[in-house]
Design a protein around this motif. Structure first.
Motif, PDB file in Angstrom:
ATOM      1  N   TRP A 148      -7.657  -3.685  38.057  1.00  0.00           N
ATOM      2  CA  TRP A 148      -7.148  -2.803  37.002  1.00  0.00           C
ATOM      3  C   TRP A 148      -7.512  -3.417  35.660  1.00  0.00           C
ATOM      4  N   VAL A 149      -8.473  -2.784  34.947  1.00  0.00           N
ATOM      5  CA  VAL A 149      -8.928  -3.285  33.645  1.00  0.00           C
ATOM      6  C   VAL A 149      -8.633  -2.238  32.587  1.00  0.00           C
ATOM      7  N   ALA A 150      -8.714  -2.640  31.332  1.00  0.00           N
ATOM      8  CA  ALA A 150      -8.354  -1.749  30.223  1.00  0.00           C
ATOM      9  C   ALA A 150      -9.586  -1.018  29.694  1.00  0.00           C
ATOM     10  N   ALA A 151      -9.501   0.310  29.649  1.00  0.00           N
ATOM     11  CA  ALA A 151     -10.551   1.090  29.003  1.00  0.00           C
ATOM     12  C   ALA A 151     -10.583   0.750  27.527  1.00  0.00           C
ATOM     13  N   GLY A 152     -11.770   0.730  26.948  1.00  0.00           N
ATOM     14  CA  GLY A 152     -11.919   0.292  25.572  1.00  0.00           C
ATOM     15  C   GLY A 152     -11.544   1.313  24.523  1.00  0.00           C
ATOM     16  N   ALA A 153     -11.303   2.567  24.921  1.00  0.00           N
ATOM     17  CA  ALA A 153     -11.086   3.633  23.937  1.00  0.00           C
ATOM     18  C   ALA A 153      -9.955   3.315  22.972  1.00  0.00           C
ATOM     19  N   ARG A 154      -8.881   2.715  23.471  1.00  0.00           N
ATOM     20  CA  ARG A 154      -7.733   2.482  22.586  1.00  0.00           C
ATOM     21  C   ARG A 154      -7.981   1.332  21.607  1.00  0.00           C
ATOM     22  N   PHE A 155      -9.077   0.580  21.803  1.00  0.00           N
ATOM     23  CA  PHE A 155      -9.401  -0.529  20.904  1.00  0.00           C
ATOM     24  C   PHE A 155     -10.453  -0.140  19.864  1.00  0.00           C
ATOM     25  N   ARG A 156     -11.048   1.035  20.000  1.00  0.00           N
ATOM     26  CA  ARG A 156     -12.245   1.352  19.225  1.00  0.00           C
ATOM     27  C   ARG A 156     -11.982   2.379  18.130  1.00  0.00           C
ATOM     28  N   LEU A 157     -12.736   2.246  17.043  1.00  0.00           N
ATOM     29  CA  LEU A 157     -12.765   3.250  15.988  1.00  0.00           C
ATOM     30  C   LEU A 157     -14.102   3.990  16.016  1.00  0.00           C
TER      31      LEU A 157
ATOM     32  N   LEU B 118       0.815  -1.202   0.000  1.00  0.00           N
ATOM     33  CA  LEU B 118       0.000   0.000   0.000  1.00  0.00           C
ATOM     34  C   LEU B 118       0.851   1.255   0.000  1.00  0.00           C
ATOM     35  N   ARG B 119       0.188   2.370  -0.229  1.00  0.00           N
ATOM     36  CA  ARG B 119       0.828   3.676  -0.213  1.00  0.00           C
ATOM     37  C   ARG B 119       0.088   4.574   0.777  1.00  0.00           C
ATOM     38  N   PRO B 120       0.782   5.594   1.328  1.00  0.00           N
ATOM     39  CA  PRO B 120       0.110   6.492   2.269  1.00  0.00           C
ATOM     40  C   PRO B 120      -1.212   6.995   1.707  1.00  0.00           C
ATOM     41  N   GLY B 121      -2.222   6.938   2.560  1.00  0.00           N
ATOM     42  CA  GLY B 121      -3.552   7.354   2.140  1.00  0.00           C
ATOM     43  C   GLY B 121      -4.456   6.218   1.715  1.00  0.00           C
ATOM     44  N   ASP B 122      -3.882   5.030   1.415  1.00  0.00           N
ATOM     45  CA  ASP B 122      -4.710   3.877   1.077  1.00  0.00           C
ATOM     46  C   ASP B 122      -5.518   3.442   2.292  1.00  0.00           C
ATOM     47  N   VAL B 123      -6.574   2.682   2.030  1.00  0.00           N
ATOM     48  CA  VAL B 123      -7.523   2.307   3.075  1.00  0.00           C
ATOM     49  C   VAL B 123      -7.346   0.844   3.471  1.00  0.00           C
ATOM     50  N   VAL B 124      -7.360   0.598   4.790  1.00  0.00           N
ATOM     51  CA  VAL B 124      -7.291  -0.756   5.334  1.00  0.00           C
ATOM     52  C   VAL B 124      -8.544  -1.006   6.159  1.00  0.00           C
ATOM     53  N   ALA B 125      -9.206  -2.121   5.938  1.00  0.00           N
ATOM     54  CA  ALA B 125     -10.379  -2.507   6.729  1.00  0.00           C
ATOM     55  C   ALA B 125      -9.901  -3.170   8.016  1.00  0.00           C
ATOM     56  N   MET B 126     -10.300  -2.591   9.160  1.00  0.00           N
ATOM     57  CA  MET B 126      -9.832  -3.069  10.457  1.00  0.00           C
ATOM     58  C   MET B 126     -11.007  -3.423  11.363  1.00  0.00           C
ATOM     59  N   GLU B 127     -10.835  -4.472  12.149  1.00  0.00           N
ATOM     60  CA  GLU B 127     -11.860  -4.877  13.108  1.00  0.00           C
ATOM     61  C   GLU B 127     -12.134  -3.748  14.109  1.00  0.00           C
ATOM     62  N   ASP B 128     -13.409  -3.609  14.477  1.00  0.00           N
ATOM     63  CA  ASP B 128     -13.803  -2.562  15.421  1.00  0.00           C
ATOM     64  C   ASP B 128     -14.836  -3.108  16.402  1.00  0.00           C
ATOM     65  N   PRO B 129     -14.458  -3.279  17.699  1.00  0.00           N
ATOM     66  CA  PRO B 129     -13.158  -2.969  18.274  1.00  0.00           C
ATOM     67  C   PRO B 129     -12.096  -3.962  17.802  1.00  0.00           C
ATOM     68  N   GLY B 130     -10.842  -3.517  17.860  1.00  0.00           N
ATOM     69  CA  GLY B 130      -9.751  -4.340  17.373  1.00  0.00           C
ATOM     70  C   GLY B 130      -8.499  -4.169  18.204  1.00  0.00           C
ATOM     71  N   TYR B 131      -7.471  -4.929  17.864  1.00  0.00           N
ATOM     72  CA  TYR B 131      -6.208  -4.930  18.602  1.00  0.00           C
ATOM     73  C   TYR B 131      -5.541  -3.567  18.478  1.00  0.00           C
TER      74      TYR B 131
END
Length: 439
Positions: free
Chosen positions: A392-401, A166-179
């Motif tokens: 101590w659990v992980a907030a979901g914000a960093r996993f979400r789009l 890919l090149r900068p600006g191309d689109v990648v489909a990512m799981e949401d929420p994802g790693y």
């Protein structure tokens, strides 16, 4: 100088360098909005086109992102800044890290036979016996194994493939929420992400079709132990996804089977579905050792050539010492028994927490792997509330789009006997939150 933002420069490169420096030093934090193009141009005495060019360069390098009417903001994980997980406060039970139980990992013993002499392994980068073991391992799950390769972990392999495909600006489909590390990697590569919703069976076909119609040139997904949601492909879901993907044969499909041996779910792989461009990647850090930064991959011939060609130009090969260590563990009967025990243990612990939460009326997801995803209305309230109870659990914000809020709980070290106490504390925190903010 635009003193309010600490941005200076009279050329596009100078302005971009100033923003990059501010981000690296922390004076421009993730999420902070940059000034509108015309306002910054007026402040610096340059043309709007100069500022626009600077912002474009920053976007391509994964330092900022554009959010439509929300303007241009510093990326959540800018490519020039180190993003480490927050330190676990003293005295808290850590259920946020996503790591395996160290008591269920084999002892790592360096191989007794070392690589002879100081020579390059570029001509033979992979140990033949490890290749054979990998072909048997992946092939038994229905993954085509005509072409296999190795890398320094899944992120290393996926990052390399995205850089050559890919090149900068191309689109990648990512799981949401994802790693979250994958989400950060894609952003840092200057690529754009389109979210693909997941459920207990993994990626949803309707969401994937929308992403492909939106121009996605690559798809990254997990067939089981999806992180953080815990979903896994059923055979019906696998077949439905293949039907969608066959409509776009040029799209590269990256299947990340990161927790394979301890996922507690059969593999219904996309790799055997006759796709043109695909790669199935597996790591061993979840069940052989977190310090074993090694991945095996099977892929189509074009993907193999592009990956190995770039690998040859960079690190050249994966350490043969590392390969010897991995091979020794993969074929060791004692290690296999320990991995089987880990798989069963994680299944018991995961099921116990989901059951205890469900008995208290709390929705939870986690049908495979070592994580449980709990949808909540206010992540901060839940994380801080559980902290007051010693969790101590992980907030979901960093996993979400674009998906709804939630928290991720890693159950790897959560004994089944403790699940009831955590679930009771969780219910209490939710009750306090509703009393504060309204039902």
């Amino acid at each position: 100088m635009a003193t309010q933002y600490g941005i200076s420069g009279t050329t596009a490169k100078g302005i971009a360098a100033s923003v990059e420096r501010a981000v690296a030093e922390g004076s421009l934090a993730p999420g902070v909005a940059l000034p509108p193009v015309r306002r910054l141009a007026d402040g610096l005495g340059v043309s709007p086109g100069t500022v626009a060019t600077a912002y474009k360069e920053l976007r391509q390098r994964g330092i900022v992102v554009t959010r439509g009417r929300g303007g241009t903001v510093v990326a959540s994980a800018p490519a020039v800044a180190s993003r480490r997980p927050p330190r676990v406060p003293e005295g808290l039970r850590d259920l946020a890290g996503g790591h395996p139980d160290p008591r269920l990992l084999p002892a790592l013993v360096p191989p007794s036979r070392l690589s002879p002499g100081a020579r390059s392994h570029r001509s033979a980068p992979r140990l033949a016996r490890l290749e054979d073991a990998v072909r048997e391992w992946l092939g038994s799950d229905g993954v085509p194994v005509e072409q296999v390769t190795f890398a320094h972990g899944a992120l290393d392999l996926i990052g390399r493939l995205l850089s050559v495909e890919l090149r900068p600006g191309d689109v990648v489909a990512m799981e949401d929420p994802g790693y979250h590390h994958l989400l950060d990697l894609v952003t840092a590569s200057g690529l754009r992400m389109v979210p693909v919703a997941v459920d207990d069976e993994g990626v949803r076909p309707d969401a994937l079709r929308d992403a492909l119609r939106g121009g996605a040139r690559a798809v990254v997904c997990s067939p089981r132990a999806q992180n953080p949601y815990g979903g896994r492909f059923s055979v019906e879901r696998r077949d439905a996804l293949l039907g969608v993907l066959r409509e776009r044969p040029e799209v590269l499909v990256v299947e990340n089977d990161h927790a394979s041996a301890v996922a507690d779910a059969p593999l219904w792989t996309l790799a055997g579905g006759g796709l043109s461009r695909w790669v199935h990647v597996r790591t061993v850090s979840k069940f052989l050792g977190t310090d074993l930064r090694w991945a095996a991959a099977a892929c189509d011939p074009i993907t193999l050539a592009r990956h190995d060609g770039r690998l040859l130009l960079t690190s050249g090969w994966v350490s043969h010492l590392l390969q010897e260590t991995v091979h020794g563990l993969l074929v060791d009967e004692g290690t296999r028994a320990l991995v089987a025990r880990a798989r069963e243990t994680y299944a018991v612990r995961r099921s116990a927490l989901v059951r205890e939460l469900g008995e208290r009326g709390i929705e939870a997801h986690g049908v495979s792997g070592m994580n449980v995803w709990v949808p909540v209305r206010d992540e901060s309230a839940v994380v801080n509330g559980l902290r007051s109870h010693g969790w101590w659990v992980a907030a979901g914000a960093r996993f979400r789009l674009s998906s709804g809020p939630g928290v991720r709980i890693t159950v790897a070290e959560l004994e089944a006997a403790d699940a009831a106490r955590l679930a009771s504390d969780f219910a209490g925190v939710l009750g306090e939150s509703e009393a504060t903010y309204g039902g």
